[in-house]
Design a protein around this motif. Structure first.
Motif, PDB file in Angstrom:
ATOM      1  N   UNK A 495       9.165  -3.830   4.160  1.00 33.55           N
ATOM      2  CA  UNK A 495       8.813  -4.954   5.036  1.00 33.55           C
ATOM      3  C   UNK A 495       8.119  -6.064   4.256  1.00 33.55           C
ATOM      4  N   UNK A 496       7.169  -5.704   3.404  1.00 35.61           N
ATOM      5  CA  UNK A 496       6.419  -6.703   2.636  1.00 35.61           C
ATOM      6  C   UNK A 496       7.334  -7.422   1.649  1.00 35.61           C
ATOM      7  N   UNK A 497       8.170  -6.664   0.930  1.00 36.48           N
ATOM      8  CA  UNK A 497       9.059  -7.265  -0.071  1.00 36.48           C
ATOM      9  C   UNK A 497      10.071  -8.193   0.597  1.00 36.48           C
ATOM     10  N   UNK A 498      10.656  -7.762   1.704  1.00 34.37           N
ATOM     11  CA  UNK A 498      11.640  -8.602   2.394  1.00 34.37           C
ATOM     12  C   UNK A 498      10.994  -9.860   2.953  1.00 34.37           C
ATOM     13  N   UNK A 499       9.771  -9.778   3.423  1.00 39.65           N
ATOM     14  CA  UNK A 499       9.090 -10.975   3.928  1.00 39.65           C
ATOM     15  C   UNK A 499       8.820 -11.969   2.795  1.00 39.65           C
ATOM     16  N   UNK A 500       8.768 -11.498   1.560  1.00 44.08           N
ATOM     17  CA  UNK A 500       8.614 -12.384   0.399  1.00 44.08           C
ATOM     18  C   UNK A 500       9.962 -12.938  -0.060  1.00 44.08           C
ATOM     19  N   UNK A 501      11.062 -12.538   0.600  1.00 43.46           N
ATOM     20  CA  UNK A 501      12.379 -13.012   0.196  1.00 43.46           C
ATOM     21  C   UNK A 501      13.049 -12.125  -0.838  1.00 43.46           C
ATOM     22  N   UNK A 502      12.517 -10.920  -1.070  1.00 42.78           N
ATOM     23  CA  UNK A 502      13.087 -10.018  -2.062  1.00 42.78           C
ATOM     24  C   UNK A 502      13.786  -8.834  -1.428  1.00 42.78           C
ATOM     25  N   UNK A 503      14.037  -7.801  -2.226  1.00 41.13           N
ATOM     26  CA  UNK A 503      14.676  -6.586  -1.723  1.00 41.13           C
ATOM     27  C   UNK A 503      14.132  -5.392  -2.503  1.00 41.13           C
ATOM     28  N   UNK A 504      14.349  -4.187  -1.957  1.00 38.76           N
ATOM     29  CA  UNK A 504      13.825  -2.968  -2.573  1.00 38.76           C
ATOM     30  C   UNK A 504      14.897  -1.890  -2.492  1.00 38.76           C
ATOM     31  N   UNK A 505      14.958  -1.023  -3.520  1.00 37.63           N
ATOM     32  CA  UNK A 505      15.901   0.083  -3.505  1.00 37.63           C
ATOM     33  C   UNK A 505      15.355   1.206  -4.390  1.00 37.63           C
ATOM     34  N   UNK A 506      16.019   2.362  -4.352  1.00 35.86           N
ATOM     35  CA  UNK A 506      15.547   3.528  -5.108  1.00 35.86           C
ATOM     36  C   UNK A 506      16.728   4.245  -5.747  1.00 35.86           C
ATOM     37  N   UNK A 507      16.450   4.883  -6.883  1.00 38.78           N
ATOM     38  CA  UNK A 507      17.428   5.730  -7.567  1.00 38.78           C
ATOM     39  C   UNK A 507      16.722   7.018  -7.967  1.00 38.78           C
ATOM     40  N   UNK A 508      17.419   8.162  -7.821  1.00 40.35           N
ATOM     41  CA  UNK A 508      16.747   9.437  -8.099  1.00 40.35           C
ATOM     42  C   UNK A 508      17.766  10.542  -8.344  1.00 40.35           C
ATOM     43  N   UNK A 509      17.257  11.650  -8.889  1.00 41.05           N
ATOM     44  CA  UNK A 509      18.003  12.892  -8.995  1.00 41.05           C
ATOM     45  C   UNK A 509      17.081  14.020  -8.567  1.00 41.05           C
TER      46      UNK A 509
END
Length: 529
Positions: A495-509
Motif C-alpha cells: 500500500x505504501x509503495x503503490x501510494x508513492x507511485x511504485x510497485x513491489x514484488x517477491x522472489x523465493x525458493x
C-alpha cells in the motif's frame, strides 16, 4: 426502492432458508433458494436475482468460493454474507473479496436486516445508473466528435468550391487612397463591390468593433513589411451575423522599394472557428467530468477506508467484554470448572487474543492507507541503520550476518518508508529464526527511471507460484504454529509503495530464502515524477 426485487437465499439449513423466505415474503420480495454455493451460481444464471444472501459455511461450495465466483461473472450483483457464531474472521474475509455487507446468525433484529438489504439494493441501483450515465456520455462524445468531423469536411468542401474574396488597396505617400473590392465580397460580407465603391468607409464599419485595434495595427505594419502578413478577425455581415475571416495582406512595391499597393485575400473561416470552439467546449466539459468523477472516486475510497476502520474499531468493545469476562471466569471460578470447561475457556481467551491482533492489524493497515504522503529526500542508508536499532535485542541473541550494500537516496515520505523497511526486515529476521547463521542483505540499484530496493534473506522461503498472494490482507503462506503473524505487514508495504507511485514484488525458493523488491519512481528537482 420498489419491493418487487428478487432475493436469492443460499443456506444448507432448510429451516434457515424457510425463515428468511418468510421474512422477505412478508416484505413482498420475490424469493428463490439454493442449498450451497454451486446451486447458488446456477440460480443466479437462470433467475438473475437483484441481491444474494449467502451463508459462509456450506458443503460442496462454501460462501467465500461462491462470492469469488459471483464477483468474477456478475460483479454488480450485491451479496450479503451471513456468518454464524465463531466465523467473524470469515465474514471479514467475505467483505474483503467482494461481499457488500454481512450479518450474523441468528438474525434477531429484522429491522437491521431490512436496512442492510435496502441499502445494498439502493447501492446496486446507483451503480447501474452510474454505468448507464457513462455509457450515454460516451455515446454523446462519439456523436459530437462525428459532428465536428462532418463540420470540418463541409468547411473543406466550401473552401474548394468558393472563389476567394480579393480586394486591392492603392497607397500614395504612405496613405491608402483607394480600395477596390472584387467578386466574392457579396458572398462573404453581404455587400456588393458597388456598395463598397460608393461608401469608402464601409469596410471599416463592418469590421467588428472589438477587433478594429488589431486590424488597424496590421494595416500600419504592412507599410514597412517586406512580405505578406496574416490576421484572423470578425466581420459584421449585412444580415447582422458575425463571421470569422482569414485576412492575408500581400504588399507590392516599386523599383525603389516604396509600397504602392497591397492585395487582401479573405477567406470565410466561421465554420472552422465554430468547430474549434466546440472542441474546446467539449474538452473543457470532459475535463470537468473527469475531475468530478475523480473526486467521487476519492470520496468513495475515503468512505471505504472509514468503513473498514469503523468495523475494526467497533469490534473491539464486544471482544474486550468477551475476553474480560472469560479471564474473570478463569481466575475467580477456576475451582468450580471441570477440565473440559477450563479447556473451552482457554480456547475462548486464545481466540480473543488472536482476534484482537487481527483487529489491531486492520486498524494499522487503515492508518497507513489514510496517512498523507510528505515527500522529501531520504538517505535510505541512514534510515535502514535506524530501523536495525529497533531489532537490537533480537540481533544480540542470534548469530546474524548483516550486509548493507549500496543504498541510493530517494524522494519519499520518511515515516512511511521507515515502516516499509521495518516490516521487510522484521520478516527477514522472523523467517530466518530456524537458521544457525541467518544472513540478511539490503541494497539498491538503478534501473531506467526507477530505483530498485531489495531485502534478501536465507530463511524459510516459499513457492514462487504464490508470491502475489503474500501482499493481500491476512494472506499467509506458513502456518501460525511455524511463524507468528497476522498477514498484514506485507499488505502495508504494498500500500505504501503503490501510494508513492511504485510497485513491489517477491522472489523465493522453499528452504532457500526470499528476496523482496520495491521500486520508487525517480523524482526531479521540482518534485515531478
Amino acid at each position: 426502492m420498489s419491493n418487487s426485487a428478487k432475493v436469492l437465499v443460499i443456506d444448507d439449513e432448510k429451516l434457515a432458508r424457510a425463515n428468511l423466505r418468510a421474512f422477505f415474503e412478508d416484505m413482498r420480495y420475490q424469493v428463490v433458494e439454493a442449498a450451497n454455493g454451486r446451486e447458488g451460481l446456477e440460480v443466479v444464471s437462470s433467475e438473475n436475482p437483484d441481491i444474494v444472501l449467502t451463508d459462509l459455511r456450506m458443503p460442496v461450495m462454501d460462501g467465500l468460493a461462491f462470492i469469488a465466483a459471483l464477483r468474477e461473472k456478475w460483479p454488480d450483483t450485491p451479496v450479503i454474507a451471513i456468518s454464524g457464531a465463531g466465523t467473524l474472521k470469515v465474514a471479514i474475509e467475505a467483505v474483503r473479496i467482494g461481499a457488500w455487507d454481512y450479518v450474523t446468525k441468528p438474525v434477531r433484529e429484522s429491522g437491521e436486516l431490512e436496512v442492510r438489504v435496502k441499502r445494498a439494493l439502493e447501492g446496486a441501483r446507483l451503480l447501474a445508473e452510474n454505468r448507464r450515465y457513462y455509457e450515454r456520455l460516451e455515446e454523446q462524445v462519439q456523436e459530437q466528435t462525428l459532428e465536428i468531423r462532418q463540420s470540418e469536411e463541409r468547411y473543406r468542401r466550401l473552401l474548394s468550391s468558393v472563389t476567394s474574396y480579393v480586394y486591392t488597396v492603392t497607397i500614395n505617400n504612405g496613405q491608402p487612397v483607394n480600395t477596390v473590392h472584387f467578386a466574392g465580397c457579396e458572398a462573404l460580407t453581404g455587400f456588393t463591390p458597388e456598395e463598397f465603391s460608393v461608401n469608402s468607409g464601409l469596410w471599416w464599419q463592418i469590421v467588428y468593433e472589438e477587433d478594429r485595434p488589431v486590424v488597424n495595427a496590421i494595416s500600419e505594419r504592412i507599410l514597412n513589411s517586406p512580405g505578406p502578413l496574416a490576421i484572423e478577425h470578425r466581420l459584421c455581415h449585412k444580415n447582422g451575423l458575425l463571421r470569422w475571416i482569414g485576412n492575408t495582406l500581400v504588399p507590392h512595391r516599386d523599383n525603389e522599394g516604396v509600397l504602392v499597393s497591397y492585395d487582401g485575400i479573405i477567406t470565410d473561416i466561421t465554420e472552422r472557428k465554430e468547430a474549434e470552439e466546440k472542441v474546446r467546449s467539449l474538452n473543457a466539459d470532459l475535463e470537468q467530468r473527469v475531475a468530478d468523477r475523480t473526486t467521487e472516486l476519492e470520496q468513495a475510497n475515503r468512505q471505504l477506508e472509514s468503513f473498514a476502520f469503523s468495523i475494526s474499531h467497533d469490534l473491539r468493545a464486544p471482544l474486550r467484554h468477551i475476553c474480560g469476562f472469560s479471564r474473570i471466569l478463569a481466575e475467580d471460578y477456576r475451582q468450580q470448572l471441570e477440565e473440559k470447561g477450563k479447556d473451552y475457556l482457554k480456547r475462548i481467551i486464545n481466540g480473543c487474543d488472536k482476534m484482537d491482533k487481527l483487529i489491531e492489524a486492520m486498524l494499522e493497515f487503515s492508518r497507513y492507507s489514510r496517512q498523507p504522503i510528505n515527500r522529501m529526500t531520504v538517505e535510505t542508508n541512514h534510515l535502514v541503520r535506524e530501523v536495525f536499532t529497533e531489532f537490537e535485542t533480537e540481533l544480540s541473541e542470534r548469530q546474524i550476518e548483516l550486509d548493507i550494500g549500496n543504498m541510493l537516496p530517494c524522494e519519499a515520505d520518511p515515516t512511511l518508508l521507515h515502516q516499509v523497511y521495518f516490516n521487510l526486515l522484521g520478516n527477514a529476521l522472523k523467517y530466518t529464526r530456524k537458521r544457525e547463521v541467518a544472513r540478511v542483505e539490503i541494497g539498491s540499484y538503478q534501473s531506467d527511471r526507477e530505483t530498485v530496493y531489495y531485502v534478501k534473506d536465507n530463511g524459510a522461503g516459499f513457492d514462487n507460484e504464490y508470491a502475489q498472494r503474500l501482499f493481500g490482507v491476512f494472506q499467509r503462506l506458513h502456518r501460525a504454529d511455524e511463524f507468528e503473524g497476522t498477514g498484514v505487514g506485507l499488505a502495508i508495504v504494498q500500500n505504501i509503495v503503490q501510494r508513492h507511485g511504485g510497485r513491489v514484488w517477491a522472489e523465493a525458493e522453499p528452504d532457500i530464502g526470499a528476496t523482496f523488491y520495491f521500486v520508487l519512481p525517480v523524482v526531479n528537482n521540482v518534485g515531478n515524477v
